[in-house]
Design a protein around this motif. Structure first.
Motif, PDB file in Angstrom:
ATOM      1  N   ASN A 183      31.501  38.672  31.576  1.00 40.24           N
ATOM      2  CA  ASN A 183      33.215  38.616  32.533  1.00 40.24           C
ATOM      3  C   ASN A 183      34.078  40.011  32.726  1.00 40.24           C
ATOM      4  N   GLY A 184      34.390  40.123  33.316  1.00 42.10           N
ATOM      5  CA  GLY A 184      35.185  41.316  34.006  1.00 42.10           C
ATOM      6  C   GLY A 184      34.729  42.099  35.231  1.00 42.10           C
ATOM      7  N   VAL A 185      33.588  41.322  35.403  1.00 42.62           N
ATOM      8  CA  VAL A 185      32.226  42.850  36.754  1.00 42.62           C
ATOM      9  C   VAL A 185      33.090  42.176  37.724  1.00 42.62           C
ATOM     10  N   GLY A 186      33.420  41.413  38.174  1.00 45.42           N
ATOM     11  CA  GLY A 186      34.568  41.150  39.270  1.00 45.42           C
ATOM     12  C   GLY A 186      33.530  39.816  39.993  1.00 45.42           C
ATOM     13  N   LYS A 187      33.306  38.815  39.555  1.00 42.21           N
ATOM     14  CA  LYS A 187      32.969  37.820  39.873  1.00 42.21           C
ATOM     15  C   LYS A 187      33.798  37.195  41.077  1.00 42.21           C
ATOM     16  N   THR A 188      35.055  36.204  40.071  1.00 42.17           N
ATOM     17  CA  THR A 188      35.646  35.899  41.202  1.00 42.17           C
ATOM     18  C   THR A 188      36.225  36.402  42.039  1.00 42.17           C
ATOM     19  N   THR A 189      36.299  38.052  42.574  1.00 38.39           N
ATOM     20  CA  THR A 189      37.101  38.626  43.285  1.00 38.39           C
ATOM     21  C   THR A 189      35.892  39.061  44.192  1.00 38.39           C
ATOM     22  N   THR A 190      35.227  38.353  43.757  1.00 38.76           N
ATOM     23  CA  THR A 190      33.215  39.064  44.864  1.00 38.76           C
ATOM     24  C   THR A 190      33.444  37.777  45.535  1.00 38.76           C
ATOM     25  N   ALA A 323      31.384  49.914  42.956  1.00 39.33           N
ATOM     26  CA  ALA A 323      30.623  50.549  43.695  1.00 39.33           C
ATOM     27  C   ALA A 323      31.429  51.953  44.129  1.00 39.33           C
ATOM     28  N   ASP A 324      32.429  51.821  44.373  1.00 41.52           N
ATOM     29  CA  ASP A 324      33.677  53.045  44.794  1.00 41.52           C
ATOM     30  C   ASP A 324      34.114  53.991  43.495  1.00 41.52           C
ATOM     31  N   ALA A 325      33.864  52.952  42.452  1.00 44.58           N
ATOM     32  CA  ALA A 325      34.419  53.463  41.376  1.00 44.58           C
ATOM     33  C   ALA A 325      32.633  54.437  40.558  1.00 44.58           C
ATOM     34  N   GLY A 349      36.427  47.683  46.229  1.00 46.48           N
ATOM     35  CA  GLY A 349      37.567  48.151  45.804  1.00 46.48           C
ATOM     36  C   GLY A 349      38.186  46.479  45.819  1.00 46.48           C
ATOM     37  N   GLN A 350      39.456  46.417  45.818  1.00 47.46           N
ATOM     38  CA  GLN A 350      39.779  45.251  44.892  1.00 47.46           C
ATOM     39  C   GLN A 350      40.236  44.516  46.252  1.00 47.46           C
ATOM     40  N   GLY A 351      40.175  45.403  47.546  1.00 47.65           N
ATOM     41  CA  GLY A 351      40.841  44.625  48.643  1.00 47.65           C
ATOM     42  C   GLY A 351      39.662  43.139  49.156  1.00 47.65           C
TER      43      GLY A 351
HETATM   44  N1  LIG Z   1      37.752  49.124  41.919  1.00 51.93           N
HETATM   45  C1  LIG Z   1      36.986  47.787  41.914  1.00 51.93           C
HETATM   46  N2  LIG Z   1      38.045  47.096  41.323  1.00 51.93           N
HETATM   47  C2  LIG Z   1      36.835  45.785  42.010  1.00 51.93           C
HETATM   48  C3  LIG Z   1      35.855  45.718  42.916  1.00 51.93           C
HETATM   49  N3  LIG Z   1      35.882  43.786  42.479  1.00 51.93           N
HETATM   50  C4  LIG Z   1      35.527  43.552  41.167  1.00 51.93           C
HETATM   51  N4  LIG Z   1      37.094  44.554  41.279  1.00 51.93           N
HETATM   52  C5  LIG Z   1      38.113  43.976  39.248  1.00 51.93           C
HETATM   53  O1  LIG Z   1      37.554  44.154  38.685  1.00 51.93           O
HETATM   54  C6  LIG Z   1      38.529  43.171  37.366  1.00 51.93           C
HETATM   55  C7  LIG Z   1      38.084  41.948  37.494  1.00 51.93           C
HETATM   56  O2  LIG Z   1      37.881  41.377  38.611  1.00 51.93           O
HETATM   57  P1  LIG Z   1      37.596  39.794  38.502  1.00 51.93           P
HETATM   58  O3  LIG Z   1      36.889  38.983  39.461  1.00 51.93           O
HETATM   59  O4  LIG Z   1      38.193  38.748  37.631  1.00 51.93           O
HETATM   60  O5  LIG Z   1      35.609  39.859  37.291  1.00 51.93           O
HETATM   61  P2  LIG Z   1      35.679  38.323  36.320  1.00 51.93           P
HETATM   62  O6  LIG Z   1      34.849  38.340  35.020  1.00 51.93           O
HETATM   63  O7  LIG Z   1      33.744  39.347  36.363  1.00 51.93           O
HETATM   64  O8  LIG Z   1      35.463  37.463  37.867  1.00 51.93           O
HETATM   65  C8  LIG Z   1      39.888  43.062  38.838  1.00 51.93           C
HETATM   66  O9  LIG Z   1      41.212  43.706  38.390  1.00 51.93           O
HETATM   67  C9  LIG Z   1      39.472  42.871  40.053  1.00 51.93           C
HETATM   68  O10 LIG Z   1      40.041  43.008  40.711  1.00 51.93           O
HETATM   69  C10 LIG Z   1      35.396  45.958  43.615  1.00 51.93           C
HETATM   70  O11 LIG Z   1      34.421  46.119  44.039  1.00 51.93           O
HETATM   71  N5  LIG Z   1      36.212  47.638  42.970  1.00 51.93           N
END
Ligand SMILES: Nc1nc2c(ncn2[C@@H]2O[C@H](COP(=O)(O)OP(=O)(O)O)[C@@H](O)[C@H]2O)c(=O)[nH]1
Ligand SMILES: [Mg+2]
Length: 370
Positions: A183-190, A323-325, A349-351
């Motif tokens: 959870n929270g690693v960025g799956k949905t955003t990716t 990776a940006d952080a 990043g988040q975009g």
């Molecule tokens: N800085 C940064 N933040 C990211 C990146 N990918 C995701 N996030 C942030 O990580 C948080 C969790 O992302 P989310 O997609 O909800 O994670 P999930 O729980 O795995 O689905 C969100 O605030 C995203 O904006 C990234 O490549 N860089």
């Protein structure tokens, strides 16, 4: 990105360079001295006397014993040998010189969260490349060390690389891709970023929310779908994730959609429940690819999770987010070698545009270029 690790690799290179160049300098000077000493013995006896005075300052006494003289002669021979080797263009980097630096490099890698076995692999690669290496005339010591590091790093991070888009283009449609990870690693955003990327390349996508566990998951993915003008297939919270993905595949079939991007709930990788869910998706849907997502900033934890997820439900590749952080770069360097599956993309990043194809050569260049 990875700036801390980059600094440490730079220090390794310049430390070895300094040491080797110092030694080369010493060897050359000693050679010159031996020659002028020989000349002095023949023509200028006073010079010899002055040398003896110098020896006094070192506390060697007025008449150094025979053993000391023999040692000196040995040293001279060693240095002369090195000077000759240097002049002939051969390596003067031997294992002994390198060992201290390799120890420093190992510490640097481990403190940057590079997995232990991977660090070992990099070290032996560097060692193999440097020890006994013929010193190329036109290449400085720094370049020689950098090349050895470059080759060694490339070998570990390029494991299993394939062209993601090419594979999608070549496969029967729809191509079903499932994303896993905690959870929270960025799956949905990716998933949102990849949808955008694939659409830009002329590959149509449909999103499927297999995260039926978390409240708000449908709304989060719906928002992305709206922003991107994409279709989301979802069921109500608590329903069967495999059924959601199944529906998305039917939608794709009916609408000539190229790719189904299936989200899943991120629970602990040790959760039997989640693993059972993934197994069911595997069985019912038989996805074309399973992509493991984790965050670069998690370092060693991300590496361990990659290994565990791969063991539970075989992955085809990984995306490393945030990776940006991440100043360390340890996860980026380790995951492919540890799992045998490549890192395909970096989240930067988040975009929606903040997704880079993971190009091993480029990553190594970024780490090594001064
Ligand atoms: N800085 C940064 N933040 C990211 C990146 N990918 C995701 N996030 C942030 O990580 C948080 C969790 O992302 P989310 O997609 O909800 O994670 P999930 O729980 O795995 O689905 C969100 O605030 C995203 O904006 C990234 O490549 N860089
Ligand atoms: Mg999510």
């Amino acid at each position: 990105m990875f700036d801390g690790l980059k600094d440490k690799l730079g220090s390794f290179t310049s430390d070895v360079e300094e040491d080797v160049d110092d030694e080369a300098q010493e060897a050359a000077e000693a050679e010159a001295e031996t020659e002028s000493d020989d000349a002095a013995v023949e023509s200028e006896p006073e010079e010899s006397a002055a040398s003896t005075d110098d020896a006094d300052l070192d506390g060697a006494g007025d008449s150094p014993d025979a053993a000391d003289e023999a040692d000196d002669a040995d040293d001279d021979r060693g240095l002369t040998e090195k000077a000759k080797i240097l002049a002939s263009g051969k390596s003067i980097i031997d294992e002994e010189d390198l060992q201290d630096h390799l120890d420093d490099l190992e510490l640097a890698l481990l403190s940057s969260d590079v997995e232990m076995g991977v660090a070992g692999e990099i070290l032996s690669g560097v060692e193999e490349n440097l020890v006994g290496e013929t010193r190329r005339r036109l290449s400085s010591t720094g370049n020689l060390v950098r090349d050895a590091l470059r080759e060694s790093l490339y070998d570990v991070i390029s494991v299993g690389q394939f062209d993601f888009e090419q594979r999608i283009r070549a496969a029967d449609k729809p191509v079903v891709i499932i994303f896993t990870g905690v959870n929270g690693v960025g799956k949905t955003t990716t998933i949102a970023k990849l949808s955008e990327r694939l659409e830009e390349q002329g590959l149509s996508t449909v999103l499927a929310n297999g995260d039926t566990y978390r409240a708000g998951a449908n709304e989060q993915l719906q928002k992305h779908a709206d922003n991107l003008g994409q279709t989301l297939i979802s069921h109500e919270q608590g329903s069967d994730p495999a059924a959601v993905v199944y529906d998305a595949v039917e939608y794709a079939d009916a609408n000539d959609t190229d790719v189904v991007l299936g989200d899943t709930a991120g629970r602990l990788h040790t959760s039997d429940d989640l693993m059972a869910q993934l197994e069911k998706i595997d069985r019912v849907i038989d996805p074309d690819m399973t992509i493991f997502v984790d965050e670069a900033v998690a370092g060693q934890d991300a590496v361990n999770r990659a290994r565990e997820f791969d063991e539970a439900a075989e992955i085809d590749g990984a995306v490393l987010t945030k990776a940006d952080a991440d100043p360390q770069g340890g996860a980026a360097i380790s995951i492919a070698h540890v799992t045998g599956k490549p890192i395909l993309f970096l989240g930067t990043g988040q975009g929606y545009d903040d997704l880079e194809r993971f190009d091993p050569e480029e990553v190594v260049d970024r780490l090594l270029d001064a």
